[in-house]
Write a protein that holds these residues in place. Structure first.
Motif, PDB file in Angstrom:
ATOM      1  N   PHE A  34       1.804  -1.054   7.826  1.00 45.86           N
ATOM      2  CA  PHE A  34       1.147  -0.116   7.450  1.00 45.86           C
ATOM      3  C   PHE A  34       0.934  -0.148   6.074  1.00 45.86           C
ATOM      4  CE2 PHE A  34       1.650   4.358   5.865  1.00 45.86           C
ATOM      5  CZ  PHE A  34       0.696   5.043   6.276  1.00 45.86           C
ATOM      6  N   GLU A  35       1.861  -0.422   5.236  1.00 49.37           N
ATOM      7  CA  GLU A  35       1.736  -0.587   3.447  1.00 49.37           C
ATOM      8  C   GLU A  35       0.772  -1.464   3.216  1.00 49.37           C
ATOM      9  OE1 GLU A  35       2.743   1.528   1.237  1.00 49.37           O
ATOM     10  OE2 GLU A  35       4.214   2.649   2.765  1.00 49.37           O
ATOM     11  N   ASN A  36       0.540  -2.663   3.973  1.00 50.73           N
ATOM     12  CA  ASN A  36      -0.315  -3.801   3.649  1.00 50.73           C
ATOM     13  C   ASN A  36      -1.606  -2.964   3.947  1.00 50.73           C
ATOM     14  OD1 ASN A  36       1.667  -5.660   2.968  1.00 50.73           O
ATOM     15  ND2 ASN A  36       1.356  -6.532   5.243  1.00 50.73           N
ATOM     16  N   TRP A  37      -1.885  -2.385   5.030  1.00 47.24           N
ATOM     17  CA  TRP A  37      -3.296  -1.680   4.878  1.00 47.24           C
ATOM     18  C   TRP A  37      -3.693  -0.530   4.085  1.00 47.24           C
ATOM     19  CZ3 TRP A  37      -7.635  -3.180   7.882  1.00 47.24           C
ATOM     20  CH2 TRP A  37      -7.236  -4.274   8.802  1.00 47.24           C
ATOM     21  N   LYS A  38      -2.447  -0.003   3.752  1.00 49.08           N
ATOM     22  CA  LYS A  38      -2.546   1.156   2.743  1.00 49.08           C
ATOM     23  C   LYS A  38      -3.029   0.541   1.434  1.00 49.08           C
ATOM     24  CE  LYS A  38      -0.972   5.517   2.157  1.00 49.08           C
ATOM     25  NZ  LYS A  38       0.255   6.528   2.254  1.00 49.08           N
TER      26      LYS A  38
END
Ligand SMILES: Cc1ncc(C[n+]2csc(CCOP(=O)(O)OP(=O)(O)O)c2C)c(N)n1
Length: 308
Positions: free
Chosen positions: A246-250
């Motif tokens: 999730f953080e990578n995509w954010k």
């Protein structure tokens, strides 16, 4: 993209008021796909969408007040208040419909493309589907028919990697989904769905081919939804995706990336973008006030538009 982001963030923030009583599927994080797909289109080109349709409707030129009134169930809504968030349309700008039955819009767009070809128009039909829709049989039937008849239809897969809680890797392991189109003889393309320029240029090439009689295309844009499948909350605690993913995509936020590119190219600066955000916030607040204060449909509306 910024307008779409701010509208959906406002929907999420106000949803707890319990005045919007229809389900909402937010597409925060996916704005570049919606805008890049619709940017090369004319008003006469027709777009068919899904349950996650706010961004598609706005990118195609749909009216914001009518969209919010629809989500509030009001008579001024684009579907008369009877459809809610998953039934957005404005045929005056070629936003033909959104439907929550996964895959059901695919044959409708294919049929629209057949009608365009029979009428000798150079318009195109575009159907935006999620990755779950490629698992419906009608996807394959429509592709085959479109290729046989060289129809001006573009199948756009907005691949956010999940069908609710099940990842594409679990459903279609080791199988590039572009191969599905190639197996039907349909030209396919792929691009980073969070890169507005990449989506736009990939889409423009497919639109150009379709207008010239080159036939259908299947385009895959990989992107990611930030909110839960349906609703205004986050749902990472359910465990179907990792916090790190999730953080990578954010970190690949399409709105932030577009903003940085605008500033770097000199096309915009911090002050101009701040003014734009203020103007958009005022427009959005006014549209919410319109929707909240608009009247509900009367009882007589229940028997209007009923065919069977
Ligand atoms: C024919 C059909 N089967 C099942 C459902 C239940 N359902 C609603 S949304 C959804 C997943 C949709 O995933 P995708 O098409 O990838 O779009 P996303 O929600 O990821 O944007 C499913 C299975 C449905 N609406 N229609």
């Amino acid at each position: 993209m910024l307008r779409i982001r701010l509208v959906e963030e406002a929907i999420a923030a106000r949803y707890v008021d319990q005045e919007m009583r229809c389900p909402v599927h937010l597409s925060v994080g996916q704005e570049a796909t919606a805008v890049g797909v619709c940017a090369p289109l004319r008003p006469e080109d027709k777009v068919y969408s899904t349950h996650r349709s706010h961004a598609h409707y706005l990118a195609k030129g749909g009216d914001l007040k009518a969209m919010l009134a629809e989500i509030y169930g009001k008579a001024a809504g684009c579907c008369g208040g009877r459809g809610g968030s998953m039934h957005l349309f404005d045929t005056s700008v070629g936003m033909e419909l959104s439907v929550p039955i996964v895959g059901s819009s695919i044959p409708l767009a294919t049929g629209a493309a057949l009608a365009m070809k029979q009428r000798g128009e150079d318009n195109v039909a575009v159907v935006i589907i999620g990755d779950a829709a490629i698992e419906e049989g009608v996807f394959h039937e429509s592709m085959n028919f479109a290729e046989l008849n060289k129809l001006p239809v573009i199948y756009v897969c907005e691949n956010n990697l999940f069908s609710i809680y099940t990842s594409l890797n679990q459903r279609q392991p080791d199988r590039p989904i572009t191969d599905l189109a190639e197996a039907h003889g349909v030209a396919s393309g792929q691009a980073d769905g969070n890169d507005i320029e990449a989506v736009c240029s990939t889409m423009a090439a497919a639109v150009g081919r379709a207008r010239e009689g080159g036939g259908p295309s299947f385009l895959v844009f990989e992107t990611y939804r930030w909110f839960e499948h349906c609703g205004p909350n986050m749902d990472n605690h359910l465990g179907y995706r990792t916090e790190q993913e999730f953080e990578n995509w954010k970190g690949r936020d399409p709105v932030a990336a577009a903003r940085a590119a605008l500033i770097q190219s000199g096309a915009g600066d911090e002050a101009a973008l701040a003014t734009l955000a203020d103007d958009l916030s005022r427009e959005i607040d006014a549209a919410f006030e319109f929707a909240k204060n608009a009247p509900l449909p009367g009882p007589d509306a229940a028997v209007q538009h009923v065919y069977a």
